[in-house]
Design a protein around this motif. Sequence first.
Motif, short mmCIF file in Angstrom:
data_model
loop_
_atom_site.label_atom_id
_atom_site.label_comp_id
_atom_site.label_asym_id
_atom_site.label_seq_id
_atom_site.Cartn_x
_atom_site.Cartn_y
_atom_site.Cartn_z
N ALA A 1 0.85 -1.19 0.00
CA ALA A 1 0.00 0.00 0.00
C ALA A 1 0.88 1.23 0.00
N GLY A 2 0.43 2.27 -0.69
CA GLY A 2 1.24 3.48 -0.71
C GLY A 2 0.45 4.67 -1.21
N VAL A 3 1.10 5.83 -1.11
CA VAL A 3 0.47 7.07 -1.54
C VAL A 3 1.46 7.79 -2.46
N THR A 4 0.95 8.37 -3.56
CA THR A 4 1.79 9.21 -4.42
C THR A 4 1.88 10.58 -3.76
N PRO A 5 3.08 11.05 -3.38
CA PRO A 5 3.18 12.27 -2.58
C PRO A 5 2.52 13.49 -3.24
N GLY A 6 2.73 13.66 -4.55
CA GLY A 6 2.20 14.83 -5.23
C GLY A 6 0.69 14.89 -5.26
N THR A 7 0.07 13.78 -5.68
CA THR A 7 -1.38 13.78 -5.87
C THR A 7 -2.14 13.31 -4.63
N ARG A 8 -1.45 12.72 -3.66
CA ARG A 8 -2.04 12.15 -2.45
C ARG A 8 -3.00 11.02 -2.76
N ASP A 9 -2.78 10.38 -3.90
CA ASP A 9 -3.62 9.28 -4.35
C ASP A 9 -3.13 7.99 -3.68
N ALA A 10 -4.05 7.30 -2.95
CA ALA A 10 -3.66 6.09 -2.22
C ALA A 10 -4.07 4.84 -2.99
N LYS A 11 -3.20 3.81 -2.95
CA LYS A 11 -3.52 2.56 -3.64
C LYS A 11 -3.11 1.36 -2.77
N ILE A 12 -3.86 0.26 -2.95
CA ILE A 12 -3.54 -1.01 -2.28
C ILE A 12 -3.35 -2.07 -3.38
N PHE A 13 -2.30 -2.89 -3.24
CA PHE A 13 -2.08 -3.97 -4.20
C PHE A 13 -1.92 -5.30 -3.46
N SER A 14 -2.55 -6.35 -4.02
CA SER A 14 -2.29 -7.69 -3.49
C SER A 14 -1.61 -8.51 -4.59
N TYR A 15 -1.06 -9.65 -4.22
CA TYR A 15 -0.27 -10.47 -5.14
C TYR A 15 -0.64 -11.92 -5.00
N ASP A 16 -0.43 -12.70 -6.08
CA ASP A 16 -0.48 -14.15 -5.92
C ASP A 16 0.92 -14.71 -6.13
N ILE A 17 1.09 -16.03 -5.94
CA ILE A 17 2.45 -16.58 -5.96
C ILE A 17 3.12 -16.50 -7.31
N THR A 18 2.35 -16.30 -8.40
CA THR A 18 2.97 -16.21 -9.72
C THR A 18 3.48 -14.80 -10.01
N GLY A 19 3.29 -13.88 -9.08
CA GLY A 19 3.71 -12.51 -9.31
C GLY A 19 2.58 -11.66 -9.88
N GLY A 20 1.40 -12.22 -9.95
CA GLY A 20 0.23 -11.43 -10.39
C GLY A 20 0.01 -10.28 -9.43
N ARG A 21 -0.21 -9.09 -10.00
CA ARG A 21 -0.38 -7.89 -9.17
C ARG A 21 -1.80 -7.37 -9.38
N PHE A 22 -2.54 -7.23 -8.29
CA PHE A 22 -3.94 -6.85 -8.40
C PHE A 22 -4.20 -5.61 -7.56
#
Lengths: 246, 221
Positions: free
Chosen positions: A135-156
């Motif tokens: 999870a993180g925030v882009t400092p400039g836009t203050r836009d927050a995002k959450i990402f989850s992963y599976d074992i194959t490296g899939g990013r969701f």
Amino acid sequence: MEASFVAHLQQQHPELMPRHVESRPDLMEATTITALKFSDGVVMVGDRRATIGNRIASSHMEKVFAADSHSLVGVAGVAGIAIDMARLFAVELEHYEKLEGTQLSLLGKANRLAALVRGHLGHAMQGISAVPLFAGVTPGTRDAKIFSYDITGGRFEERNWQSIGSGSPYALTTLKRLWSPEATSHEAIEASLQALIDAADADAGTAGPDPVRELYPVVYVVTGDGVNKIAESVIADLVIGLEGKH
Amino acid sequence: MQPPMYVSPQQQMEDRADFARAGIRRGQPVVFASTTQGIVSLTHNASQSLFKLSEIYDRISWGAVGRYNEFEALRQAGIRYTDTRGYAYERSDVTARGLANMYARTLGELFISGTKPFEVEIAVAEVAAAPEDDRLYQITFDGTLLEHHGLLVLGGNAQDLHHQLQEALPPTARELDATVSIIREQLGTTGSHVELAILDRDPQALRGSHRAFRRLDPQTF
């Protein structure tokens, strides 16, 4: 991959990269990690328990970390791999920042983490797996995002909440119920703690807050102003306030 | 066929040194100075994105004069070296001394066996809990490694400038603001064409970070 620390290690110091294990021995495992968005950012909470089979191996393990000044990573799965992954990821981000003079974009960080997870696919196929929650925030836009992963490296990319680990099914229902777009960080921390307590009630691999031994979940908040680790004394007070709510 | 002209090894080394010195002399000086707040570094720089001062590791910073492409390669090598050491051992095991030795070895080898010597001079600084324990190293184009105490000047006319600064700066208990303005006065740098950075003495207490390096806005001084 000029600025990649992982690529540098793979080429110059392959002995420092995590190794494959032939058969699956009894390994230390963890966890419930939750991430919940609120009005200004994301709260990430992780319990402190690690287990080997049905034995509790540790009651004070930390599984949520600040990856850099504006992002958080929590890890679930085989502890040795999971903790190493988080440590390597933090060096990867700092290495890029120092070489290039600028931080990676939030999506760039999420993609680098996916590459690290993908590198462990061999392990994962043998049942030795670890997956992160990012999870993180882009400092400039203050836009927050959450990402989850599976074992194959899939990013969701997740919308407003996510949980990983053995207690996640129970935590997710609580997060879903308590999430609110206008929530303050205080309310989001309370909701995340409740989710963790619900997970601990149902899952043997997850520990709830333990006021007797003063062991509390690790709580991080990330906003446009950066990452902040919440002090244990604050969490202790919040836990007392939650009595009777679950 | 005519045999190649004989040049004595002494002459060869002297020629190489003269060549490197000429390149470095053209560069704007870089100054590192210990203050009570941390190690401040300052240089004239017209660019806002191509830096001559840099963070290397938690408590270690770096500065250079000479050819940009050559010192940039050394900066990147330094970051790879320290990040690898810190990952293999522990963050606290990374020291400026180790890094300075790596630079001395690299520059020494290039001076003797490279097709041309690097026209650069490198500074490595490590901030400690007290100013008297700060480490300041200078590595010259031929790999000579020098340690300085409290003040380090690289580049064109370094010796005279070092002398002037030594006179102008108080020997101990230097304050950041006063130190910066004295250095700027001596360098004759004005306006925003100044690159300014500090290694904070206690970044953990100041902003909860393990990274001591911070760029400062020269306009605020």
